[in-house]
Scaffold this motif. Sequence first.
Motif, short mmCIF file in Angstrom:
data_model
loop_
_atom_site.label_atom_id
_atom_site.label_comp_id
_atom_site.label_asym_id
_atom_site.label_seq_id
_atom_site.Cartn_x
_atom_site.Cartn_y
_atom_site.Cartn_z
N THR A 50 0.84 -1.20 0.00
CA THR A 50 0.00 0.00 0.00
C THR A 50 0.87 1.25 0.00
O THR A 50 0.53 2.25 -0.64
N THR B 12 -6.76 -3.30 0.54
CA THR B 12 -7.16 -2.82 1.87
C THR B 12 -7.73 -3.90 2.78
O THR B 12 -7.68 -3.78 4.00
N THR C 17 -4.91 -2.35 5.75
CA THR C 17 -5.71 -1.16 5.51
C THR C 17 -4.95 -0.11 4.70
O THR C 17 -3.78 0.17 4.97
N ALA C 18 -5.64 0.46 3.73
CA ALA C 18 -5.05 1.50 2.89
C ALA C 18 -5.37 2.90 3.41
O ALA C 18 -5.28 3.87 2.66
N LEU D 136 -12.73 1.93 4.86
CA LEU D 136 -11.70 2.79 4.27
C LEU D 136 -12.28 4.15 3.89
O LEU D 136 -11.60 5.17 4.03
#
Length: 360
Positions: free
Chosen positions: A89, A111, A115-116, A149
């Motif tokens: 990421t 993600t 997680t992005a 997100l």
Amino acid sequence: MADLKDNINDASIARLAAAVSRVHPAFPAAGFAAAAATGLAPLALKQRVSVVAGALAAHLPQPFPQAGRVLRETVAATPLDMWSAWPATEYVAVHGLGHPDDALDTLSALTSHATAEFAIRPYLAAHPEHTLRRLHVWAEDPDQHLRRLASEGSRPRLPWASRVPLLADPQVTIPLLDRLHDDPEPYVRRSVANHLNDITKDHPDTALATARRWAATGGGAAWVVRHALRSLVKQGHPEALELLGYDHGADVAVTGLTVTPGTLPIGGQVTIAFTLTAGAGARAAVDYVVHHAGARGPRAPKVFKLTTADLAPGVPREITRRHTFQHVSVRRLHPGPHRIDIQVNGRVLAGASITLLDGE
């Protein structure tokens, strides 16, 4: 306890290398792994992530749209843990800005593995309208990771993340939160609550108006509102307290407060004990406030949640809590006088002082 940074290591790099090689056999896995692992030992967590991301940039096929496709195919074929996928990421955050569509497609694939929320920030800064449109699409996606997100990546005060001037205006993201505040997944609702709590710190009136709207809808929004207003409650904000069912001016008394021992070393523990009594029935949010001594005088007080209680008229409620005075990563303690106040529904009703000595 192992340091978080140690999760970015030879094993996490090897997992990423093997996963990419499965879908792109031409990927120079050994060269990538050697470059990614070089010099990691003294580096902090995010520095390690950046080094591995830089190694990806040097070894993935180019231009970026081709690299993005490889990463999307990689996670479609092989699930990755956070520590293996996070550098991917970061690679997208740095190297995909010239190709926002391909980059956002890649972040949407990554993600659910890592997680992005950090990687989306440069896109909100460089391509605000384009990225916000994508966040609104994600807010309606069946994948809870994408819905989260949309909220988490656009938080104005996201910890560890770069600030994005666009997000200083709460009207930019409240339409997103309106879509998500009653999400079926607690994972998503917690992000929404944290996002609105961020907004309370700079735009309390806007946050309260939003919370009132959500509170009227019922469902999962009730928890979101309560969690989102926690900072205002700790500050004793009367409107926030009222919205949650607490009367700022309730007839409540604190008696018999003791904080023992009165003198202790850093690393020691005190016992806080007192009696809470209401003249009339009252719902009470009870906190204690520690005024730490600083190197150059008193610091800003720190509020700790103690309990909530429904008090019957004239019926005393005994409350006890232990508090340890120890160093934490964001606060180093100093010897000297420290005060502990008892706060009920936002009002300080009693207090006592202790003396903290140097040494543990």
